[in-house]
Design a protein around this motif. Structure first.
Motif, PDB file in Angstrom:
ATOM      1  N   GLN A 115      26.495  45.195  33.996  1.00 21.82           N
ATOM      2  CA  GLN A 115      27.556  45.936  34.678  1.00 21.82           C
ATOM      3  C   GLN A 115      27.023  46.566  35.975  1.00 21.82           C
ATOM      4  OE1 GLN A 115      30.180  45.234  33.196  1.00 21.82           O
ATOM      5  NE2 GLN A 115      31.633  46.339  34.461  1.00 21.82           N
ATOM      6  N   ARG A 118      26.834  44.024  38.572  1.00 23.90           N
ATOM      7  CA  ARG A 118      28.150  43.706  39.139  1.00 23.90           C
ATOM      8  C   ARG A 118      28.570  44.733  40.173  1.00 23.90           C
ATOM      9  NH1 ARG A 118      31.769  40.837  35.699  1.00 23.90           N
ATOM     10  NH2 ARG A 118      33.243  42.496  35.916  1.00 23.90           N
ATOM     11  N   TYR A 119      28.338  46.011  39.878  1.00 22.52           N
ATOM     12  CA  TYR A 119      28.696  47.037  40.862  1.00 22.52           C
ATOM     13  C   TYR A 119      27.895  46.843  42.146  1.00 22.52           C
ATOM     14  CZ  TYR A 119      30.908  49.500  36.990  1.00 22.52           C
ATOM     15  OH  TYR A 119      31.697  49.816  35.933  1.00 22.52           O
ATOM     16  N   ILE A 122      29.163  44.124  44.408  1.00 22.13           N
ATOM     17  CA  ILE A 122      30.290  44.480  45.273  1.00 22.13           C
ATOM     18  C   ILE A 122      29.801  45.301  46.466  1.00 22.13           C
ATOM     19  CG2 ILE A 122      32.460  45.740  45.388  1.00 22.13           C
ATOM     20  CD1 ILE A 122      32.625  43.165  43.839  1.00 22.13           C
ATOM     21  N   ALA A 171      34.009  38.937  44.811  1.00 25.59           N
ATOM     22  CA  ALA A 171      34.368  39.362  43.456  1.00 25.59           C
ATOM     23  C   ALA A 171      34.974  38.194  42.687  1.00 25.59           C
ATOM     24  CB  ALA A 171      35.353  40.524  43.513  1.00 25.59           C
ATOM     25  N   TRP A 175      33.707  36.344  39.239  1.00 26.95           N
ATOM     26  CA  TRP A 175      34.567  36.177  38.067  1.00 26.95           C
ATOM     27  C   TRP A 175      34.639  34.705  37.651  1.00 26.95           C
ATOM     28  CZ3 TRP A 175      40.211  35.306  37.245  1.00 26.95           C
ATOM     29  CH2 TRP A 175      40.583  35.693  35.962  1.00 26.95           C
TER      30      TRP A 175
ATOM     31  N   ILE B  16      41.774  43.227  43.383  1.00 28.90           N
ATOM     32  CA  ILE B  16      40.945  42.173  42.788  1.00 28.90           C
ATOM     33  C   ILE B  16      39.568  42.709  42.454  1.00 28.90           C
ATOM     34  CG2 ILE B  16      39.655  40.089  43.384  1.00 28.90           C
ATOM     35  CD1 ILE B  16      42.107  38.953  44.528  1.00 28.90           C
ATOM     36  N   VAL B  17      38.982  43.410  43.440  1.00 30.34           N
ATOM     37  CA  VAL B  17      37.637  43.956  43.207  1.00 30.34           C
ATOM     38  C   VAL B  17      37.654  44.861  41.979  1.00 30.34           C
ATOM     39  CG1 VAL B  17      35.891  45.495  44.134  1.00 30.34           C
ATOM     40  CG2 VAL B  17      36.913  43.797  45.606  1.00 30.34           C
ATOM     41  N   VAL B  20      38.198  42.776  38.699  1.00 30.29           N
ATOM     42  CA  VAL B  20      37.010  42.011  38.306  1.00 30.29           C
ATOM     43  C   VAL B  20      35.963  42.942  37.722  1.00 30.29           C
ATOM     44  CG1 VAL B  20      35.086  40.661  39.186  1.00 30.29           C
ATOM     45  CG2 VAL B  20      37.378  40.090  39.872  1.00 30.29           C
ATOM     46  N   LEU B  21      35.823  44.109  38.345  1.00 27.49           N
ATOM     47  CA  LEU B  21      34.820  45.048  37.835  1.00 27.49           C
ATOM     48  C   LEU B  21      35.207  45.577  36.458  1.00 27.49           C
ATOM     49  CD1 LEU B  21      33.585  47.102  40.872  1.00 27.49           C
ATOM     50  CD2 LEU B  21      32.477  45.274  39.655  1.00 27.49           C
ATOM     51  N   LEU B  22      36.504  45.595  36.175  1.00 21.16           N
ATOM     52  CA  LEU B  22      36.934  46.087  34.865  1.00 21.16           C
ATOM     53  C   LEU B  22      36.566  45.128  33.740  1.00 21.16           C
ATOM     54  CD1 LEU B  22      40.432  47.705  35.363  1.00 21.16           C
ATOM     55  CD2 LEU B  22      38.371  48.753  34.486  1.00 21.16           C
ATOM     56  N   HIS B  23      36.416  43.855  34.087  1.00 25.15           N
ATOM     57  CA  HIS B  23      36.039  42.875  33.067  1.00 25.15           C
ATOM     58  C   HIS B  23      34.662  43.193  32.513  1.00 25.15           C
ATOM     59  CE1 HIS B  23      39.235  40.248  34.629  1.00 25.15           C
ATOM     60  NE2 HIS B  23      39.209  39.758  33.421  1.00 25.15           N
ATOM     61  N   ASP B  53      42.933  39.493  31.994  1.00 27.59           N
ATOM     62  CA  ASP B  53      42.828  38.153  32.575  1.00 27.59           C
ATOM     63  C   ASP B  53      44.141  37.779  33.247  1.00 27.59           C
ATOM     64  OD1 ASP B  53      40.281  37.739  31.875  1.00 27.59           O
ATOM     65  OD2 ASP B  53      40.647  36.206  30.367  1.00 27.59           O
ATOM     66  N   THR B  56      44.761  39.623  36.379  1.00 25.91           N
ATOM     67  CA  THR B  56      43.872  39.153  37.441  1.00 25.91           C
ATOM     68  C   THR B  56      44.378  37.841  38.019  1.00 25.91           C
ATOM     69  OG1 THR B  56      42.128  40.065  36.068  1.00 25.91           O
ATOM     70  CG2 THR B  56      41.447  38.884  38.016  1.00 25.91           C
ATOM     71  N   TYR B  57      44.823  36.936  37.131  1.00 22.19           N
ATOM     72  CA  TYR B  57      45.362  35.662  37.623  1.00 22.19           C
ATOM     73  C   TYR B  57      46.500  35.904  38.599  1.00 22.19           C
ATOM     74  CZ  TYR B  57      42.872  32.801  34.169  1.00 22.19           C
ATOM     75  OH  TYR B  57      41.918  32.167  33.439  1.00 22.19           O
ATOM     76  N   MET B  60      45.402  37.348  41.852  1.00 25.10           N
ATOM     77  CA  MET B  60      44.675  36.348  42.625  1.00 25.10           C
ATOM     78  C   MET B  60      45.637  35.379  43.301  1.00 25.10           C
ATOM     79  SD  MET B  60      41.231  35.198  40.709  1.00 25.10           S
ATOM     80  CE  MET B  60      41.310  33.494  41.172  1.00 25.10           C
ATOM     81  N   TRP B  63      47.187  37.127  46.177  1.00 26.43           N
ATOM     82  CA  TRP B  63      46.155  37.280  47.214  1.00 26.43           C
ATOM     83  C   TRP B  63      45.981  35.996  48.009  1.00 26.43           C
ATOM     84  CZ3 TRP B  63      40.893  35.300  47.075  1.00 26.43           C
ATOM     85  CH2 TRP B  63      40.058  35.862  48.042  1.00 26.43           C
TER      86      TRP B  63
END
Lengths: 434, 76
Positions: A115, A118-119, A122, A171, A175, B16-17, B20-23, B53, B56-57, B60, B63
C-alpha cells in the motif's frame, strides 16, 4: 508445443484468463497510443524522427514506455513510477526499522508495504508528469533540435489538466497490472513491461534493415536468436543442494525420510537489477533536464552519463547491476531462516551439521553462485553498448537486441509460460516446456 | 465547451487516483515482481471490492470518453 497451446485454449478456466490478459494488454497499448489532450500531435510526429535518430538520454526509458513517453501519451509514464517506488520502498526497508518490522510481520505487513508503494507511486507520478510537461512546454527541450511548440495551451489550467490526466493514467496502469495478477496469467507488472518492449521491437529491427541493409539485418537477427538461446539456458540453470529428511515416528505413522533439494538459481535476482540500474542511471540525466542545462555539473553529467557508449557510463551500469543483484538476493533469500526451518523439520544437508554450519554453507554457496549470476547479468546488459562502441554508428543506438530488453522478454516469457503450464497441469500433464 | 471537458477530466482523474488507491494492492511488492512462482490469488474478492471495481470501471469509461472528446474538440 502447439497442441499444448490448443489445450490451454480448450480449458475454459485458462481460456478466460488468457483472453482477459490479452484484453488488458490491448487496452494498455491503446492508452499508450492515445495522445494527452492538449498536445500538438503533428508537431510531435515531425519532431520525433530526428530526435530518435539522435538517440539521446530517453532511449531506454522510451523503450520501457513503448514509445509512449516521447509521444506524450495518456500512459506516457508507463510503469516507471511504480518501479521507482518499489526500489525506494525496498531500500527504505533496510534503512528504517519500522518498515523492517512491518516486513517481518508476514502477510499483513507486506500488504501494508504494498500500500505504501502504491501511495508513493502516485506521488512520483505527479512529480514526473509535472517535470515531463514542464520540459515539453519549452520548445526544443524534450525533443532536441526541434523548435515547434509541443503543447497548445501553456496556461496554468491546461497544464494542470494534463498533469492530472497523466497521473490518472499511471494509476490506471497500476490497476491494470494488478488485475492481470489477480484474474489473468502471469505477474501484471512484468507482463506490462514485456508488452511495451515487445511493441517497439519490430519497428527497431526494421530500422536496422532500412539503415544498414539486408546483410546486417540478418546478422543481427541471428545474433539475437543465439543470445536468446543463451539467456534461456542460463535462466533455467540452477544449483541443487541435496537435503535429506530424517525419518520420524509420530504415533503409528512414519513421516519424512525423503530426500529433496533446494534449487538455487544462478540468476536468482532475475531482471530486477537491470531495471533498477537503468532507472537509477536515468536520474542524473533527468536532473539536468529540470535544472539549468548550462551549469558546470550539468555539462559534466551530459558528457559522461547521457550516452551509453562512454566507458564511465558502462562501468557505472555494470557496477550498479552487480550491486543490485547481490542486494536483491540478500533481501529475498534468507539462509538463517532456511537453516532454522530445515532444523525444525529434521532436514539436513549431507555432510554438514544442522543449524549454524548449514547457514554458513548456504551463504557460501549463494555468494559464489550470485557472483557468477551478477557478472552474467552485467555482461548481457552491456552487449548493446559495446556493440555501439565497436560499430561506432549512431543508427545502432537503439540496438533492438539490447541486453535489457532481451533479458526482460525472455525472463517474463519464461515465467508466464511456466505459470500457464502449472495451471494446465491441474488438468493434464503435457505442457509447453519439457 | 473545452473548459467543461477539462473540468470533467480533472475531476474524473482525481476520482480514478482515489479509487485505485482504495483497492487492496494485489500486484504484490517487489518480491512478486519477476520473482516467479504462482502468487497467492486465493479467496474471492468481497462484495465491497466488487462494487469498487464496478465504480472504477464506470469512472474509467467516463474518463477515457472525455479524453477522446477533448482530443476531437482540440483537433477542430
Amino acid at each position: 508445443m502447439l497442441t499444448a497451446f490448443a489445450q490451454a485454449f480448450r480449458t475454459p478456466d485458462l481460456r478466460k484468463k488468457l483472453l482477459f490478459t490479452l484484453g488488458v494488454i490491448a487496452l494498455f497499448r491503446l492508452g499508450s497510443q492515445l495522445p494527452t489532450p492538449g498536445v500538438d500531435t503533428q508537431a510531435i510526429n515531425t519532431c520525433l524522427e530526428p530526435a530518435l535518430d539522435e538517440g539521446g538520454i530517453y532511449g531506454l526509458i522510451n523503450l520501457f514506455s513503448g514509445g509512449a513517453l516521447l509521444q506524450l501519451a495518456v500512459f506516457a509514464l508507463g510503469i516507471m513510477p511504480y518501479i521507482t517506488a518499489s526500489i525506494i520502498i525496498q531500500l527504505l526497508v533496510v534503512v528504517i526499522p519500522r518498515l523492517e518490522t512491518l516486513k517481518k510481520e508476514g502477510q499483513a505487513g507486506t500488504a501494508k508495504l504494498t500500500q505504501y508503494t502504491r501511495y508513493l507511486t502516485i506521488a512520483l507520478a505527479i512529480l514526473q508528469s509535472t517535470a515531463l510537461i514542464a520540459i515539453a512546454r519549452q520548445p526544443g527541450r524534450l525533443l532536441q533540435g526541434c523548435d515547434l511548440p509541443l503543447i497548445h495551451d501553456v496556461g496554468a489550467f491546461g497544464i494542470i489538466t494534463m498533469v492530472s490526466i497523466m497521473t490518472a493514467g499511471t494509476a490506471v496502469i497500476m490497476w491494470l497490472g494488478e488485475l492481470i495478477t489477480d484474474r489473468g496469467v502471469g505477474n501484471g507488472m512484468s507482463v506490462l513491461i514485456f508488452t511495451q518492449i515487445a511493441a517497439t521491437f519490430p519497428q527497431q529491427l526494421w530500422q536496422i534493415k532500412v539503415v544498414e541493409g539486408w546483410f546486417v539485418f540478418i546478422v543481427v537477427c541471428g545474433a539475437g536468436l543465439v543470445l536468446v538461446a543463451a539467456v534461456v539456458f542460463v535462466e533455467q540453470a540452477q544449483r541443487r543442494i541435496p537435503v535429506q529428511y530424517a525419518k520420524r515416528m509420530i504415533g503409528r505413522r512414519m513421516y519424512g525420510g525423503t530426500s529433496t533439494y533446494i534449487p538455487l538459481k544462478v540468476n536468482q535476482a532475475g531482471i530486477i537489477p537491470v531495471i533498477f540500474a537503468s532507472s537509477l542511471l536515468y536520474l542524473p540525466a533527468l536532473a539536468t533536464q529540470i535544472g539549468d542545462p548550462t551549469s558546470q555539473w550539468a555539462i559534466w553529467i551530459q558528457k559522461y552519463f547521457t550516452r551509453g557508449d562512454h566507458p564511465i557510463y558502462m562501468l557505472t551500469f555494470f557496477v550498479l547491476i552487480v550491486f543490485f543483484a547481490f542486494f536483491y538476493v540478500a533481501i529475498t533469500f534468507n539462509p538463517t531462516e532456511l537453516a532454522d526451518n530445515m532444523k525444525k523439520y529434521g532436514g539436513f544437508i549431507p555432510g554438514i551439521r544442522a543449524g549454524r554450519p548449514t547457514e554458513e554453507y548456504l551463504d557460501y554457496v549463494l555468494n559464489r553462485i550470485t557472483t557468477a549470476g551478477a557478472i552474467y547479468l552485467g555482461v548481457i546488459a552491456l552487449i548493446p553498448m559495446v556493440a555501439i562502441g565497436v560499430l561506432g554508428s549512431s543508427a545502432t543506438q537503439q540496438f533492438p537486441f539490447g541486453g535489457a530488453s532481451i533479458l526482460i522478454i525472455v525472463g517474463v516469457g519464461l515465467d508466464t509460460v511456466k505459470q500457464i503450464q502449472s495451471q494446465l497441469q491441474q488438468r493434464n500433464y503435457e505442457g509447453f516446456l519439457r | 465547451m473545452e473548459t467543461a471537458f477539462q473540468i470533467l477530466l480533472l475531476m474524473t482523474s482525481m476520482l480514478i487516483v482515489l479509487l485505485v488507491l482504495l483497492h487492496k494492492g494485489k500486484g504484490g511488492g517487489l518480491s512478486d515482481l519477476f520473482g516467479g512462482g504462482v502468487s497467492s490469488s486465493l479467496g474471492g474478492s468481497s462484495i465491497a471490492e466488487r462494487n469498487l471495481d464496478r465504480i472504477t470501471y464506470i469512472v474509467m469509461i467516463v474518463w477515457s470518453a472525455s479524453c477522446i472528446g477533448l482530443l476531437l474538440l482540440l483537433k477542430e
